[in-house]
Design an enzyme around this catalytic site. Structure first.
Site, mmCIF file in Angstrom:
data_model
loop_
_atom_site.group_PDB
_atom_site.id
_atom_site.type_symbol
_atom_site.label_atom_id
_atom_site.label_comp_id
_atom_site.label_asym_id
_atom_site.label_seq_id
_atom_site.Cartn_x
_atom_site.Cartn_y
_atom_site.Cartn_z
ATOM 1 N N CYS A 276 0.886 -1.136 0.008
ATOM 2 C CA CYS A 276 0.026 0.078 -0.052
ATOM 3 C C CYS A 276 0.893 1.221 -0.198
ATOM 4 O O CYS A 276 0.551 2.290 -0.722
ATOM 5 C CB CYS A 276 -0.887 -0.189 1.180
ATOM 6 N N HIS B 171 -2.779 6.083 4.369
ATOM 7 C CA HIS B 171 -1.390 6.400 4.646
ATOM 8 C C HIS B 171 -1.014 7.943 4.249
ATOM 9 O O HIS B 171 -1.412 8.054 2.935
ATOM 10 C CB HIS B 171 -0.491 5.531 4.281
#
EC number: 1.2.1.11
Lengths: 339, 339
Positions: free
Chosen positions: B125, B238
């Site tokens: 990710c 994130h």
């Protein structure tokens, strides 16, 4: 000797009282000052109740003044305090960039404090924490470039910052929509890459403080420094990821050994035992935790590291008291003649 | 065409269903699989209840399998799925470093997907989010060095990561001591510079994934990349602070214009209006937010930027579905002959 704290009821003021209580600084009397809103409060110090008074507009009859009431208060009043014969250790940014004012982290550049003309500036918290870890490496290996990304706690905005995190987190957990007054956006479960005002170059003032102040403390204007300052939902202790380009190659082992012997540093670097710097362990601690020391993958012979330091302590109150202790140890802090 | 999701009840599985529902991917049937513990659950898809079945030990009669049940499941079963005639888009790290397996972010290296031999890997990710922003800059200016510090959400550890953050934050706010089962240490109001296992070089596997995968996706083994991967108390999305050393000098203005035209990117870069990437605004969004674009202070002509991307979407489910869409658009995803 008479010591005064201006801004005694704030988050840093609170820590100043705690640090002074345990300090080796010798003094006879402690005076506490704050804004009219907070004056009248009684604060405990070594078992006694001290009443907070309104900060006067002019001189304060003290030998040492620890100021933590914000830049505008210091800007306006510190010169008057100096005229009145006090030595001022100022926690605001008001005088940090004045070439006549020493900017001091005692472990790094203590002797600079002796050159003061009344005011000594306490650095920005992010800088103070970084520089304790970086200065020994700079001395040994020569830092050429330094890239810093910060993970800054809400207490950087004072008690009201912590209160907002706690209150708004409760709101969010209760299914409500978190609000924001202290911070630019809601802080619970969020990340805000915006601390202090934006400058013309696209960096925030908080980021540029790290550049300007690290250079001044390390007395090296050639240092290339870049910072991204980010507010995250923690209560206290700033963490920082630091990448260093070095003139002379370092190994993690040698750096670890060097830092283990450095004042103000606790090497916490045993990943196998899950030991590395964290707010959870660094909060309330005087030393700055340094760990995750590893070879840089972008600078040959360089280093990457991670630090965590209680910014209310090393980043503010503790550093101010340590400057005072240093002055006293050097015989440079004296009681003035009183009638 | 028949599509199967393996790991349908996890955090990424949940997002896969949502993304597929809105996707342009044409298929007739959707099969859902999970571990015996989660099988039997009914999940809604386009108004219908689909019952989750136990993942079989062998082949699955599907044309496309989206796998998100962890590395060991993929390692053991993906070769059997391929033997059974399916194309597998795998979200685990099991095959990412296999030179025979393309590692794909469609906006960046879509055509690589066409070279698959049955399995296509979905990147980590953190890498997927960074590379969407960095690839256009690499193409235009040539990235030499890249330094990344991450601010990673608890959902990187799945639904149980988010649950732990919420539960333990409640405990902490109630005056209790927060515990930790999913994470190495309590995560509420803390920062943990430890994601995935530590490697011999002192970096974590999560950090090295960014190095290995960015190089593979950008097809440039000369890229020098360093990463510090840090878990923080957020739920999803994130964020990453990225410093770029460039071969050819860039200005923030030119970079902003370039990125504004780049697929998968939303330039969110107006500090005066308090607009910059944040989990609060990037969560649930398909595009990766990119902002805080400014000249590097350590690399002449280089750039600093800040990105925020929903790692359950672009970092996982969305990217997997986009790979499938790309294959179908290219006529490279076909229904197999069934008796």
């Amino acid at each position: 000797m008479r010591v005064a704290i201006v801004g005694a009821t704030g988050a840093v003021g609170h820590e100043l009282l705690q640090v002074l209580e345990k300090s080796s600084l010798r003094f006879d009397e402690l005076l506490l000052y704050a804004s009219p809103r907070s004056a009248g409060t009684a604060l405990k110090f070594r078992g006694e109740d001290l009443t907070v008074q309104v900060t006067p507009e002019g001189a304060i009859d003290a030998d040492l003044i620890l100021a933590s009431a914000g830049g505008s208060v210091s800007q306006a009043l510190a010169p008057k305090w100096v005229e009145g014969g006090a030595v001022v250790i100022d926690n605001s940014s008001a005088f940090r960039y004045d070439p006549e004012v020493p900017l001091v982290v005692p472990e790094v550049n203590g002797p600079a404090a002796l050159r003061h003309k009344g005011i000594i500036a306490n650095p920005n918290c992010t800088t103070a924490i970084a520089v304790v870890a970086v200065a020994p490496l700079h001395r040994e290996y020569g830092v050429r470039r330094m890239i810093v990304s910060t993970y800054q706690a809400t207490s950087g905005a004072g008690q009201k910052g912590m209160d907002e995190l706690l209150e708004e987190t409760r709101t969010a957990l209760g299914g409500g929509e978190a609000g924001a007054e202290v911070f630019a956006h809601p802080i619970p479960f969020n990340v805000i890459p915006h601390i202090d005002a934006f400058q013309a170059n696209g960096y925030t003032k908080e980021e540029m403080k790290v550049v300007w102040e690290t250079r001044k403390i390390l007395e090296d204007e050639s240092l290339q420094i870049s910072c991204t300052a980010v507010r995250i939902p923690t209560l206290r202790t700033h963490s920082e990821a630091i990448t260093l380009d070095l003139e002379r190659p370092a190994t993690p082992e040698a750096a670890r050994e060097l830092l283990a012997g450095a004042a103000g540093v606790e090497v916490r670097d045993d990943p196998a035992a899950k030991l590395y710097p964290m707010p959870l362990t660094a909060s309330g601690k005087y030393d700055v935790e340094v760990g995750r020391i590893r070879p840089s993958l972008v600078f040959e012979g360089g280093l990457d590291l991670f630090v965590a330091g209680d910014q209310l302590l090393k980043g503010a109150a503790l550093n101010a008291v340590q400057i005072a202790e240093y002055l006293q140890q050097q015989g440079a802090l004296k009681e003035k003649q009183r009638a």
